[in-house]
Scaffold this active site. Structure first.
Site, PDB file in Angstrom:
ATOM      1  N   SER A  92       5.442   8.119  -8.100  1.00 39.08           N
ATOM      2  CA  SER A  92       5.563   6.905  -7.291  1.00 39.08           C
ATOM      3  C   SER A  92       5.326   5.676  -8.151  1.00 39.08           C
ATOM      4  O   SER A  92       4.631   5.733  -9.185  1.00 39.08           O
ATOM      5  CB  SER A  92       4.553   6.942  -6.141  1.00 39.08           C
ATOM      6  OG  SER A  92       4.445   5.689  -5.507  1.00 39.08           O
ATOM      7  N   TYR A 119      -4.287   7.807  -4.161  1.00 42.69           N
ATOM      8  CA  TYR A 119      -2.902   8.294  -4.141  1.00 42.69           C
ATOM      9  C   TYR A 119      -2.214   8.013  -5.477  1.00 42.69           C
ATOM     10  O   TYR A 119      -1.616   8.905  -6.096  1.00 42.69           O
ATOM     11  CB  TYR A 119      -2.134   7.646  -2.996  1.00 42.69           C
ATOM     12  CG  TYR A 119      -0.655   7.928  -3.005  1.00 42.69           C
ATOM     13  CD1 TYR A 119      -0.162   9.163  -2.604  1.00 42.69           C
ATOM     14  CD2 TYR A 119       0.254   6.965  -3.431  1.00 42.69           C
ATOM     15  CE1 TYR A 119       1.195   9.429  -2.626  1.00 42.69           C
ATOM     16  CE2 TYR A 119       1.609   7.219  -3.450  1.00 42.69           C
ATOM     17  CZ  TYR A 119       2.075   8.451  -3.046  1.00 42.69           C
ATOM     18  OH  TYR A 119       3.424   8.706  -3.075  1.00 42.69           O
ATOM     19  N   ILE A 149       5.592  -9.435  10.219  1.00 40.13           N
ATOM     20  CA  ILE A 149       5.651  -9.622   8.770  1.00 40.13           C
ATOM     21  C   ILE A 149       4.302 -10.150   8.314  1.00 40.13           C
ATOM     22  O   ILE A 149       3.818 -11.170   8.809  1.00 40.13           O
ATOM     23  CB  ILE A 149       6.767 -10.603   8.369  1.00 40.13           C
ATOM     24  CG1 ILE A 149       8.134 -10.039   8.767  1.00 40.13           C
ATOM     25  CG2 ILE A 149       6.725 -10.885   6.871  1.00 40.13           C
ATOM     26  CD1 ILE A 149       9.286 -10.959   8.450  1.00 40.13           C
ATOM     27  N   ARG A 171      -1.852  -8.884   3.957  1.00 44.45           N
ATOM     28  CA  ARG A 171      -2.838  -7.816   3.868  1.00 44.45           C
ATOM     29  C   ARG A 171      -3.449  -7.758   2.474  1.00 44.45           C
ATOM     30  O   ARG A 171      -2.743  -7.973   1.480  1.00 44.45           O
ATOM     31  CB  ARG A 171      -2.191  -6.470   4.201  1.00 44.45           C
ATOM     32  CG  ARG A 171      -1.769  -6.336   5.645  1.00 44.45           C
ATOM     33  CD  ARG A 171      -1.082  -5.016   5.913  1.00 44.45           C
ATOM     34  NE  ARG A 171       0.153  -4.885   5.154  1.00 44.45           N
ATOM     35  CZ  ARG A 171       1.064  -3.934   5.362  1.00 44.45           C
ATOM     36  NH1 ARG A 171       0.864  -3.025   6.310  1.00 44.45           N
ATOM     37  NH2 ARG A 171       2.149  -3.884   4.631  1.00 44.45           N
TER      38      ARG A 171
END
Length: 728
Positions: A116, A140, A199, A263
């Site tokens: 990733s 992750y 958004i 965020r």
């Protein structure tokens, strides 16, 4: 060919499995289905409901012998990895190491790992190349980075070819919306439900969106390529979230937008450089963002239509009534039995039963039925009933406290309750343990039975192929009957015919290897006029020979190197490479994996035949040679000479016979001198007249002149035998 797709029921996995199936592969899937959906796969395949870290996976690898493994199974939520890093590690590290171990152990040719862009961390460099430093900020991303190291080290240590793809933002049909399902999928769900889009930030943050079918295409191409290493898999284009909304508006949607605060941890820009993958794999993304969104929208609309048309079915709720009844029944039975005991205790009854203590029997029955808990309750109730009975019959509380019989009776009740309750609880726990073990064994038996049935099915299919296929292994068996000889030289000659017949080629060469593995000597070859075979080959001057001779691997000239054969395989006897069989020309349609495997199987059969012949030669050396010399007896030499004549007639393989006057007089003295002056493929023996004769294999008159000069230097004068000049 067989491919294993882990996580094959998932978003990307289902498209990858579908692509391989369309290309004619047998598709196998390992998926424990935490988020995968079997309904995504509507074609013939074989699936196993297992976690990738499960040890049962070894049975799958052992049975099926996969050509490629596509490892997509993973815990994919960054948020989940932050909350439960152990779960993420089990899936993304332990699961990967298990798949790598099984792939290396069972001969998988290509391993593809889905990594990733999360391994890069918060780097705003655009475009981001594979050489950029990795600084993951989540478990992750860290575990994906560790997975990349595993793959590279597995290739370095065990030779398992692996490709690591760092995905950018993949989107498309079948993508989930939970966790980190993707902004595209989340927008799709809200649009079809006519809900406002949310958004975070101003919408100018960029991402590199790649359509899922482009990902599947790259993985398929990589599976049969020669590339290894780390590659970015992306479009190499930046698209902002506002651009994404604009594309959706162009598709006749007018979503309402709700902007919220950015965020924490969100990066402003993200774009991966895909130059390397385009160059090395000859791959480019086929779908731009607008077309990919259009296809994704169509899928979501169709799914919403199907959901609306389907009859509304209320989900079945687990009935709590049954559970409540099951819980309360022991207490009700305890109460009923206590009331019966109380009635028997407080009322007059037949004197013949006066010696029975119903309270003690009551405690034993409840303990045997339900164990500790109900036994202790029965003890408490029995003690209370006993106290009440004593008080009812005129005793008082103070006297009871000084009554040893009272305490003895209560102790008996408690002792029996504890002993019976403990015994039953222990027995119940043991039964449950046995039941759990039995269930585990039944599950394992069911799994192994399934694998066994699948193996039987594959065996039956192979048997049908053997019976029906003109190029089958049945044909190999029939042709290789020619190899049934105990003379190595005859086997080499027969091998040329065998390989020509099976591989449909007339350009076969066979070289023997000297004891130092430094030179190869031509021992047999096809009769083809266009075949130019060197008499000898120096190993250090020929790079491809290293893997053939020392690693004992099949060489396939995929890059069409000039001067190298198309196929080359080692002939192995007792663990040592003793010869090399090469195929220099074949039709293009036969240059396939099937014929490569066919060639390898044929060479293995030759190795087996040659091992038997060498063992026979070693065991019969006392009968083959004149005692104390390396000179073959007349019978053996005549037998070898007959084989050379056959090789000359069938494959035009030259040989020369040399002889000198008086050589039969000093066999013992000449033996060592003559042997030192010859190659390992030449022979010295007695002809029918008892004369010592030298047989030069694969040699012409011109070649013989050098040998004659070599013998002359040591005082041995030979000449070509005139009667056999026709074979020279």
């Amino acid at each position: 060919m067989k491919v294993l797709v882990t996580g094959g029921y998932g978003f990307i996995g289902s498209f990858v499995a579908e692509r391989f199936f369309k290309e004619g592969y047998d598709v196998y899937i390992i998926d424990n289905r935490p988020s995968g959906k079997p309904e995504y796969i509507d074609f013939k395949h074989k699936a196993y409901n297992l976690s990738v870290e499960d040890r049962k996976c070894e049975e799958i690898f052992r049975t099926n012998q996969f050509d490629a493994v596509i490892h997509l199974a993973a815990q994919v939520s960054v948020h989940t990895s932050m909350e439960n890093p152990r779960l993420d590690t089990e899936s993304n590290v332990l699961g990967l190491s298990n798949m790598l171990s099984m792939s290396g152990k069972y001969g998988v040719k290509k391993f593809i790992f889905a990594s990733s862009a999360a391994v890069y961390g918060p780097i705003d460099q655009c475009p981001l190349p594979e050489t950029a430093p990795c600084n993951p900020i989540s478990p992750y991303g860290m575990n994906k980075w560790v997975g990349e190291i595993y793959c590279r080290k597995w290739e370095e240590i065990y030779g398992l070819e692996s490709i690591i793809f760092r995905f950018s933002n993949v989107y498309g049909p079948r993508q989930g919306t939970g966790g980190d399902g993707g902004v595209v999928s989340a927008f799709m769900e809200k649009i079809v439900r006519k809900e406002p889009l949310t958004i975070h930030g101003d919408g100018n943050q960029t991402r590199d969106f790649i359509y899922v079918q482009d990902v599947a295409d790259a993985i398929y191409r990589a599976s049969y390529s020669t590339i290894t290493g780390i590659y970015n898999l992306s479009t190499g284009k930046e698209s902002s979230i506002n651009d994404l909304v604009q594309h959706l508006s162009d598709l006749n949607f007018s979503p309402t937008i709700q902007y919220q605060e950015k965020r924490p941890g969100d990066i402003n820009r993200s774009m991966l450089d895909n130059t390397l993958i385009k160059k090395h794999l000859d791959w480019v993304p086929m779908f731009d963002l607008k077309e990919g969104l259009q296809r994704t929208v169509q899928w979501h609309e169709q799914r919403e239509t199907l959901n609306a048309a389907a009859p509304s079915v209320q989900p079945k709720r687990t009935s709590s009534i049954h559970k409540y009844i099951k819980t309360i029944v022991p207490y009700l039975e305890n109460l009923i039995l206590f009331l019966l005991v109380a009635w028997l205790t407080m009322n007059e009854y037949d004197a013949s039963y006066a010696y029975l203590d119903f309270k003690l029997i009551y405690i034993i029955i409840l303990g045997m039925l339900y164990g500790n808990r109900q036994a202790i309750i029965a003890f408490a109730l029995s003690t209370g009933l006993y106290v009440y009975y004593q008080l009812h019959n005129g005793s008082d509380v103070v006297s009871l406290l000084y009554d040893t019989d009272f305490f003895f009776q209560v102790s008996i009740y408690l002792f029996i309750a504890l002993i019976v309750g403990y015994t039953i609880e222990r027995k119940t726990a043991l039964i449950r343990t046995r039941e759990t073990q039995l269930a585990t064994l039944e599950e394992k038996h069911s799994f192994l039975s399934e694998v066994y049935q699948e193996t039987r099915l594959i065996k039956n299919e192979l048997q049908q192929q053997i019976m029906n296929n003109g190029d089958s292994f049945g044909k190999i068996y029939a042709v290789t009957k020619e190899l049934e000889s105990l003379e190595p030289d005859h086997i080499f000659t027969a091998t040329v015919s065998v390989v020509e017949s099976i591989m449909k080629s007339s350009s076969v060469t066979i070289y023997t290897v000297n004891s130092y593995h430094s030179y190869l000597r031509l021992v047999a070859h096809s009769k083809g006029e266009q075949l130019e075979a060197f008499k000898s080959i120096k190993v250090e001057d020929t790079p491809y020979l290293h893997s053939v001779l020392h690693e004992k691997k099949l060489f396939v000239n995929k890059n069409l190197q000039h001067g190298a054969p198309l196929l080359c395989a080692p002939v192995v006897s007792n663990g040592e490479t003793v010869a090399m069989i090469s195929l220099h020309d074949m039709s293009f349609e036969h240059f396939t994996l099937y014929y490569q495997n066919l060639f390898k199987v044929t060479v293995d059969l030759v190795s087996s035949a040659l091992s038997r012949a060498y063992s026979y030669v070693e065991a019969s050396s006392s009968q083959r040679y004149i005692q104390g010399t390396s000179i073959l007896t007349t019978d053996v030499f005549t037998h070898i000479l007959a084989g050379k004549k056959v090789a000359k007639a069938k494959h035009d393989i030259d040989y020369v016979l040399l002889q000198g006057s008086g050589m039969n007089a000093a066999a013992g003295q000449l033996s060592e001198v003559v042997s030192r002056s010859l190659r390992e493929t030449d022979y010295v023996g007695l002809d029918n007249n008892g004369n010592i004769t030298v047989l030069l294999s694969n040699s012409s008159i011109n070649d013989a002149s050098f040998v004659l000069e070599r013998f002359a230097k040591v005082g041995i004068h030979l000449q070509v035998m005139k009667e056999d000049v026709s074979y020279a």
